[in-house]
Design an enzyme around this catalytic site. Structure first.
Site, PDB file in Angstrom:
ATOM      1  N   ARG A 111      49.877 -20.070 -32.714  1.00 32.94           N
ATOM      2  CA  ARG A 111      49.993 -19.824 -31.268  1.00 32.94           C
ATOM      3  C   ARG A 111      51.327 -19.132 -31.014  1.00 32.94           C
ATOM      4  O   ARG A 111      52.382 -19.659 -31.382  1.00 32.94           O
ATOM      5  CB  ARG A 111      49.923 -21.154 -30.490  1.00 32.94           C
TER       6      ARG A 111
ATOM      7  N   HIS B  31      54.970 -17.207 -21.335  1.00 30.10           N
ATOM      8  CA  HIS B  31      55.749 -18.390 -21.739  1.00 30.10           C
ATOM      9  C   HIS B  31      57.173 -18.166 -21.209  1.00 30.10           C
ATOM     10  O   HIS B  31      58.126 -18.021 -21.973  1.00 30.10           O
ATOM     11  CB  HIS B  31      55.696 -18.561 -23.258  1.00 30.10           C
TER      12      HIS B  31
ATOM     13  N   GLU C  98      52.739 -24.147 -19.335  1.00 26.68           N
ATOM     14  CA  GLU C  98      53.488 -25.144 -18.574  1.00 26.68           C
ATOM     15  C   GLU C  98      53.997 -24.638 -17.226  1.00 26.68           C
ATOM     16  O   GLU C  98      55.219 -24.555 -17.014  1.00 26.68           O
ATOM     17  CB  GLU C  98      54.668 -25.660 -19.410  1.00 26.68           C
TER      18      GLU C  98
ATOM     19  N   ASN D 238      50.146 -29.822 -23.565  1.00 31.18           N
ATOM     20  CA  ASN D 238      51.394 -30.061 -24.295  1.00 31.18           C
ATOM     21  C   ASN D 238      51.858 -31.455 -23.918  1.00 31.18           C
ATOM     22  O   ASN D 238      51.941 -31.785 -22.740  1.00 31.18           O
ATOM     23  CB  ASN D 238      52.480 -29.059 -23.895  1.00 31.18           C
TER      24      ASN D 238
ATOM     25  N   TYR E  65      54.845 -34.374 -24.575  1.00 27.18           N
ATOM     26  CA  TYR E  65      56.134 -34.790 -25.132  1.00 27.18           C
ATOM     27  C   TYR E  65      56.625 -36.131 -24.600  1.00 27.18           C
ATOM     28  O   TYR E  65      57.408 -36.789 -25.256  1.00 27.18           O
ATOM     29  CB  TYR E  65      57.225 -33.745 -24.822  1.00 27.18           C
TER      30      TYR E  65
ATOM     31  N   GLU F 241      50.832 -28.018 -27.873  1.00 28.82           N
ATOM     32  CA  GLU F 241      52.188 -28.310 -28.345  1.00 28.82           C
ATOM     33  C   GLU F 241      52.353 -29.815 -28.448  1.00 28.82           C
ATOM     34  O   GLU F 241      51.982 -30.549 -27.529  1.00 28.82           O
ATOM     35  CB  GLU F 241      53.286 -27.836 -27.383  1.00 28.82           C
TER      36      GLU F 241
HETATM   37  C1  FCB Z   1      57.962 -27.140 -24.122  1.00 23.41           C
HETATM   38  C2  FCB Z   1      57.999 -25.631 -24.169  1.00 23.41           C
HETATM   39  C3  FCB Z   1      58.392 -25.077 -25.514  1.00 23.41           C
HETATM   40  C4  FCB Z   1      59.486 -25.887 -26.159  1.00 23.41           C
HETATM   41  C5  FCB Z   1      59.117 -27.345 -26.172  1.00 23.41           C
HETATM   42  C6  FCB Z   1      60.138 -28.226 -26.858  1.00 23.41           C
HETATM   43  O1  FCB Z   1      58.158 -27.583 -22.823  1.00 23.41           O
HETATM   44  O2  FCB Z   1      56.743 -25.103 -23.829  1.00 23.41           O
HETATM   45  O3  FCB Z   1      58.732 -23.729 -25.348  1.00 23.41           O
HETATM   46  O4  FCB Z   1      60.679 -25.665 -25.512  1.00 23.41           O
HETATM   47  O5  FCB Z   1      58.944 -27.793 -24.862  1.00 23.41           O
END
Ligand code: FCB
Length: 446
Positions: free
Chosen positions: A76, A120, A165, A293, A295, A352
């Protein structure tokens, strides 16, 4: 017992143009908001910029060969809008298209599936000068840009992600000011939210018109927000964060409406007068897949002193990553199940997932990032549990292929499966990359 993934499950790695390419002034590329932001003193750790980054623009063949060596089936990447249209609209820069054409051909020649993100975060600076995402016209320019890129690469790229995002673009860029364009204006963040979603919708129309019958999606960053207690004030605070981070995007995309509680919450700041007739239908046009994504888990406590969301995110507990996140794989499972139950039956991809740690090259020339292996392992397991619960999850992309320019944190944070010694550009696959290769080969976890 080994956890097997379905045959054909698409394993990959992810990057973004400004974070890896470098060559910021080459071959006719225009400036983006990130060039300007990073070159503004005080915005990025140590004054780092993406001018050189991982120099992938000049090291493309070697980086593609390394993907093969690491057994990676899908890549990607994102296209830099200012390489294609240096002024944001109008004249097309053929050399920019040629670069991505080489990238795509290079992937296909190596049997690696390309997944392309159109936006992005690197908005052409020329568009920022006329309001950027607060200007409705930016959505139309995005659709024109999408058409140009699709005409050049549509015959070879099976996955098209309009935006990465949009929450970050809108809120980190326009309210928190930690990202380009560095504004701190809540009303602007809301206008940007709508125009980003509109750009997505008009972009989808453009891609369909150019011939994309399938393979069109968007990537959202979803966060798992849980109240710290059953106190109704904490529950309401967690709901507000969920509304802002998740539903403000999921609801328009899949239910063609903004969430009523968010409209009420934002009424003192904005009447959403930027929403015009037909916009929500455009935004909610059918998609072929959704990228997620993941996190962060947020444990939320009510905080009447917080001016924007009346909420405080408590510090994570347990082992932390070097950016201070915890490891909360349950949130990934919960979000995947929730999206597929409450929003859409279309295929999902984790586009992600990954973590930064204090990686270093040890005296035996190795990077033994056991923390990353543990982090990925539990997140892969969570994805596997979501599959077992009936979620149509089709693939998983680790962030990131390479250590890279981590936005406001510059080169201080390392998310890669591959270590980069930035001064020499030497690539050193970390232990996690070798572990990931085995996961992919077996298509299973031990
Ligand atoms: C996400 C982003 C990516 C990277 C990761 C750690 O929010 O999409 O570009 O910075 O975090």
């Amino acid at each position: 017992m080994a956890e097997h993934f379905p045959a054909g499950f698409l394993w990959g790695v992810a990057t973004a143009a400004y974070q890896v390419e470098g060559a910021a002034r080459e071959d006719g590329r225009g400036l983006s908001i990130w060039d300007v932001f990073a070159h503004t003193p005080g915005k990025v750790t140590h004054g780092d910029t993406g001018d050189i980054a991982c120099d992938q623009y000049h090291r493309l063949e070697a980086d593609l060969d390394l993907l093969v060596e690491l057994g990676i089936p899908a890549y990607r990447f994102s296209v830099a809008w200012p390489r294609i249209m240096p002024a944001g609209h109008g004249a097309v820069n053929q050399r920019g298209l040629d670069y991505y054409s080489r990238l795509v051909d290079g992937l296909l020649a190596r049997n690696i599936t390309p997944m392309l993100t159109l936006y992005h975060w690197d908005l052409p600076q020329a568009l920022q000068e006329v309001g950027g995402w607060t200007n409705r016209a930016t959505a139309g320019y995005f659709a024109d840009y999408a058409t140009v890129v699709y005409r050049a690469l549509g015959d070879r790229v099976p996955f098209w992600i309009t935006l990465n995002e949009p929450w970050c673009s809108a809120f980190v860029g326009h309210l928190e000011g930690r990202h380009a364009p560095g504004w701190q204006d809540e009303a602007a963040a809301l206008a940007a939210t709508h125009h980003l979603l509109l750009a997505h919708g008009q972009g989808v129309q453009a891609l369909r018109a150019a011939g994309a019958a399938e393979g069109v999606g968007i990537t959202l960053n979803l966060a798992w927000n849980v109240p710290t207690s059953d106190d109704p004030a904490d529950v309401a605070a967690a709901q507000r964060l969920d509304g802002n981070q998740n539903r403000l995007f999921l609801d328009p995309l899949f239910h063609a409406r903004y969430p009523a509680d968010m409209l009420a919450h934002y009424a003192p700041v904005s009447d959403f007068g930027f929403v015009q007739a037909g916009d929500l239908a455009t935004i909610a046009a059918p998609l072929d897949f959704l990228g997620i994504n993941y996190y962060e888990k947020h444990v939320v406590q009510a905080d009447p002193t917080d001016p924007t969301r009346g909420a405080l995110v408590l510090p994570p507990t347990g082992p932390l990553t070097s950016v201070g996140n915890g490891s909360d794989p349950d949130g990934l499972r919960e979000l995947l199940v929730r999206v597929s139950q409450d929003y859409t039956p279309i295929p999902l991809y984790v586009t992600e997932s990954g973590a930064a740690f204090y990686d270093y090259v040890n005296p035996t020339d190795r990077v033994t990032d056991t923390e990353r292996i543990a982090y990925l392992d539990v997140h892969f397991r969570a994805a596997h549990q979501a599959l077992a619960q009936g979620v149509d999850l089709r693939g998983y992309f680790v962030w990131s292929y390479l250590d890279n320019f981590e936005w406001a944190m510059g080169y201080a944070q390392r998310y890669g499966l591959v270590f980069i010694e930035f001064g020499t550009q030497r690539r050193i696959p970390k232990q996690s990359a070798l572990w990931y290769r085995q996961v992919i080969q077996r298509n299973a976890l031990e």
